[in-house]
Design a protein around this motif. Structure first.
Motif, short mmCIF file in Angstrom:
data_model
loop_
_atom_site.label_atom_id
_atom_site.label_comp_id
_atom_site.label_asym_id
_atom_site.label_seq_id
_atom_site.Cartn_x
_atom_site.Cartn_y
_atom_site.Cartn_z
N VAL A 123 71.91 19.74 -27.15
CA VAL A 123 70.50 19.55 -27.51
C VAL A 123 70.02 20.87 -28.09
N VAL A 124 69.30 20.79 -29.21
CA VAL A 124 68.84 22.01 -29.88
C VAL A 124 67.31 22.07 -29.80
N VAL A 125 66.82 23.21 -29.32
CA VAL A 125 65.37 23.46 -29.32
C VAL A 125 65.14 24.80 -30.00
N SER A 126 63.87 25.19 -30.15
CA SER A 126 63.62 26.51 -30.73
C SER A 126 63.11 27.45 -29.64
N GLU A 127 63.13 28.73 -30.00
CA GLU A 127 62.69 29.77 -29.06
C GLU A 127 61.17 29.78 -28.93
N MET A 128 60.48 29.04 -29.81
CA MET A 128 59.00 29.07 -29.75
C MET A 128 58.44 27.78 -29.17
N GLU A 129 59.26 27.04 -28.40
CA GLU A 129 58.74 25.82 -27.79
C GLU A 129 57.81 26.11 -26.63
N HIS A 130 56.82 25.27 -26.47
CA HIS A 130 56.05 25.20 -25.23
C HIS A 130 57.03 24.72 -24.15
N HIS A 131 56.82 25.13 -22.91
CA HIS A 131 57.74 24.71 -21.84
C HIS A 131 57.89 23.19 -21.77
N ALA A 132 56.86 22.46 -22.22
CA ALA A 132 56.92 20.98 -22.18
C ALA A 132 58.01 20.43 -23.08
N ASN A 133 58.41 21.20 -24.10
CA ASN A 133 59.48 20.75 -24.99
C ASN A 133 60.73 21.60 -24.82
N PHE A 134 60.84 22.26 -23.70
CA PHE A 134 61.97 23.13 -23.43
C PHE A 134 62.60 22.72 -22.08
N VAL A 135 61.76 22.77 -21.05
CA VAL A 135 62.27 22.55 -19.69
C VAL A 135 62.84 21.12 -19.49
N PRO A 136 62.17 20.06 -19.98
CA PRO A 136 62.77 18.73 -19.78
C PRO A 136 64.15 18.60 -20.41
N TRP A 137 64.36 19.24 -21.57
CA TRP A 137 65.68 19.17 -22.23
C TRP A 137 66.68 20.04 -21.49
N GLN A 138 66.21 21.18 -21.00
CA GLN A 138 67.09 22.06 -20.23
C GLN A 138 67.58 21.33 -18.98
N ARG A 139 66.63 20.66 -18.30
CA ARG A 139 67.00 19.92 -17.09
C ARG A 139 67.97 18.79 -17.43
N ALA A 140 67.70 18.07 -18.52
CA ALA A 140 68.59 16.96 -18.91
C ALA A 140 70.00 17.50 -19.16
N CYS A 141 70.09 18.68 -19.76
CA CYS A 141 71.42 19.28 -20.01
C CYS A 141 72.08 19.66 -18.70
N HIS A 142 71.31 20.27 -17.78
CA HIS A 142 71.89 20.65 -16.49
C HIS A 142 72.41 19.42 -15.75
N LEU A 143 71.66 18.33 -15.82
CA LEU A 143 72.03 17.13 -15.06
C LEU A 143 73.24 16.41 -15.65
N THR A 144 73.44 16.55 -16.95
CA THR A 144 74.49 15.76 -17.60
C THR A 144 75.71 16.60 -17.99
N GLY A 145 75.59 17.91 -17.92
CA GLY A 145 76.71 18.75 -18.38
C GLY A 145 76.67 19.00 -19.88
N ALA A 146 75.58 18.59 -20.51
CA ALA A 146 75.42 18.91 -21.94
C ALA A 146 74.95 20.37 -22.08
N THR A 147 74.89 20.85 -23.32
CA THR A 147 74.53 22.26 -23.55
C THR A 147 73.23 22.36 -24.34
N LEU A 148 72.36 23.26 -23.88
CA LEU A 148 71.11 23.51 -24.61
C LEU A 148 71.33 24.68 -25.54
N ARG A 149 71.01 24.49 -26.80
CA ARG A 149 71.14 25.60 -27.76
C ARG A 149 69.76 25.92 -28.35
N VAL A 150 69.54 27.20 -28.55
CA VAL A 150 68.18 27.64 -28.91
C VAL A 150 68.20 28.34 -30.27
N ILE A 151 67.35 27.88 -31.18
CA ILE A 151 67.24 28.54 -32.49
C ILE A 151 66.17 29.63 -32.38
#
Ligand code: PLP
Length: 413
Positions: A123-151
């Motif tokens: 999952v790719v997010v940017s470094e300028m996201e509000h936590h609302a568009n960062f933390v839910p994806w981070q958690r989804a990655c932690h729960l599934t073993g996917a990787t969060l990548r940050v632009i």
């Protein structure tokens, strides 16, 4: 040099009459409201639409055959096609009413993330996201073993598109990006990022919380697959937001909450889901708030984007000029595309103290990390002071902010 323009000044003065809270006195001073990025003020048509629901339509919706329930259901459902058209979408069933941007993004991170990702996915997010568009994806990655990548971004707060092209690839399943950064005001090139993402078959989610109050937002032009915004930043009520997503996406996702109002059939063995959009609207929704949101969208469209943008851009350009000219003010974020938000710090003055001292003069700004800690970290600060603007802000309010900052600087200097 930008100077106050008589025609715009008159237009703004007329518009302000619709916003009763702008007349509040703070510490014996006229309120200078520069916190619209947190919550914008509410105009009379929105207040009246909600008042009318409570006075003459008050009832639960969808499940009643009686007069009031039908009136309320009609008023509620009328907002769905209105929201679709506001976003340039053609199918009202693709509109889901949610509590706000946060809930909409959590719904998407559940359906497209937690319940869909696998180890190896990204999952790719940017470094300028509000936590609302960062933390839910981070958690989804932690729960599934996917990787969060940050632009990342450059020192002005401009998204690093070259890096985006490197990071987005065949493993990318979701790209989640804010249209406008709440901490910096940067307008991101969503359509360009969406093209990159689609080349690799990824789904594009847009956080439009900070763009809908400032510009027409068209999901087709952006080329995104899902988009979310909050009513309270669009001059509407709190507790309501809109999630738009392509029909196929909504149909493929499991419901986020289950219960009343979202089922087709329930037996002891199993439950089948209602069709769109009801599948995603479990329980009694925020009826008055949906009706208020409808009034807010109408209010904005009746004012006209051309008028809104002319007023807002002139006042914002004036604010930038005045603030950039103060030698003790250090702007945090200066993207050429910047809109509506001026974040800054004054060396030696903690943001909290600065905000409190401005409040004593009636000037309302927001201080803190703005729910964007990765952004703060990128700029090496813990907090900023943020002045944010809407079409009802005046040139004089900019002068009041500047005068307040000069005074604070004198006191601390
Ligand atoms: N995304 C952005 C860019 C925001 O600015 C905000 C609120 O400040 C949110 C998401 C969260 O919105 P809400 O608190 O209405 O859910």
């Amino acid at each position: 040099m930008t100077s106050p323009n008589a025609e715009l000044t008159a237009w703004i003065a007329e518009v302000r009459k619709q916003f009763p809270a702008l007349d509040v006195q703070v510490n014996g001073k006229a309120l200078v409201y520069l916190d619209s990025a947190a919550s914008a003020q509410t105009p009379m048509p929105v207040i009246e639409a909600m008042d009318d629901y409570y006075r003459s339509k008050r009832s639960n919706i969808h499940r009643g055959v009686h007069f009031l329930s039908q009136e309320a259901s009609e008023a509620y459902e009328a907002v769905r096609p209105q929201a679709a058209s506001f976003l340039g979408a053609s199918d009202p069933d693709e509109i889901v009413f949610v509590r706000g941007t946060t809930e909409g993004l959590n719904l998407l991170a559940y359906g497209l993330g937690e319940r869909a990702l696998q180890p190896g996915d990204e999952v790719v997010v940017s470094e300028m996201e509000h936590h609302a568009n960062f933390v839910p994806w981070q958690r989804a990655c932690h729960l599934t073993g996917a990787t969060l990548r940050v632009i990342g971004m450059d020192d002005r707060g401009v998204l690093d598109l070259e890096r985006a092209a490197e990071v987005i690839g065949p493993r990318t399943k979701v790209v989640a990006l804010s249209h406008v950064s709440n901490a910096l005001g940067t307008v991101n090139p969503v359509a360009e990022v969406a093209r990159l993402a689609h080349e690799h078959g990824a789904v594009v989610v847009v956080d439009a919380a900070q763009s809908v109050p400032h510009m027409p937002v068209d999901v087709t032009e952006l080329g995104c697959d899902a988009l979310v915004f909050s009513g309270h930043k669009l001059f509407g009520p709190t507790g309501i937001g809109v999630l738009w997503a392509r029909r196929e996406l909504l149909e493929a996702m499991p419901p986020y909450q289950v219960g009343g109002g979202m089922i087709q059939e329930v037996t002891a063995e199993k439950t089948t889901w209602a069709d769109l959009p009801m599948k995603f609207e479990a329980g009694t929704p925020a009826i008055a708030e949906v009706i208020g949101l409808g009034a807010a969208m109408k209010f904005v469209l009746d004012l006209g984007w051309e008028n809104i943008q002319a007023a807002e851009h002139a006042v914002f350009a004036y604010a930038k000029e005045q603030l950039d000219a103060l030698p003790f003010v250090k702007a945090i974020g200066s993207a050429p595309s910047q809109i509506g938000v001026y974040s800054f710090e004054i060396e030696g003055v903690p943001a909290y103290d600065l905000g409190t001292m401005l409040d004593q003069r009636g000037v309302a700004v927001r201080t803190g990390h703005h729910c964007a800690q990765p952004t703060m970290r990128r700029f090496g600060v813990d907090a900023t002071t943020r002045a944010s603007f809407a079409f009802y802000n005046t040139f004089e309010e900019v002068d009041a902010l500047v005068a307040g900052l000069k005074r604070v600087h004198r006191l601390f200097g």
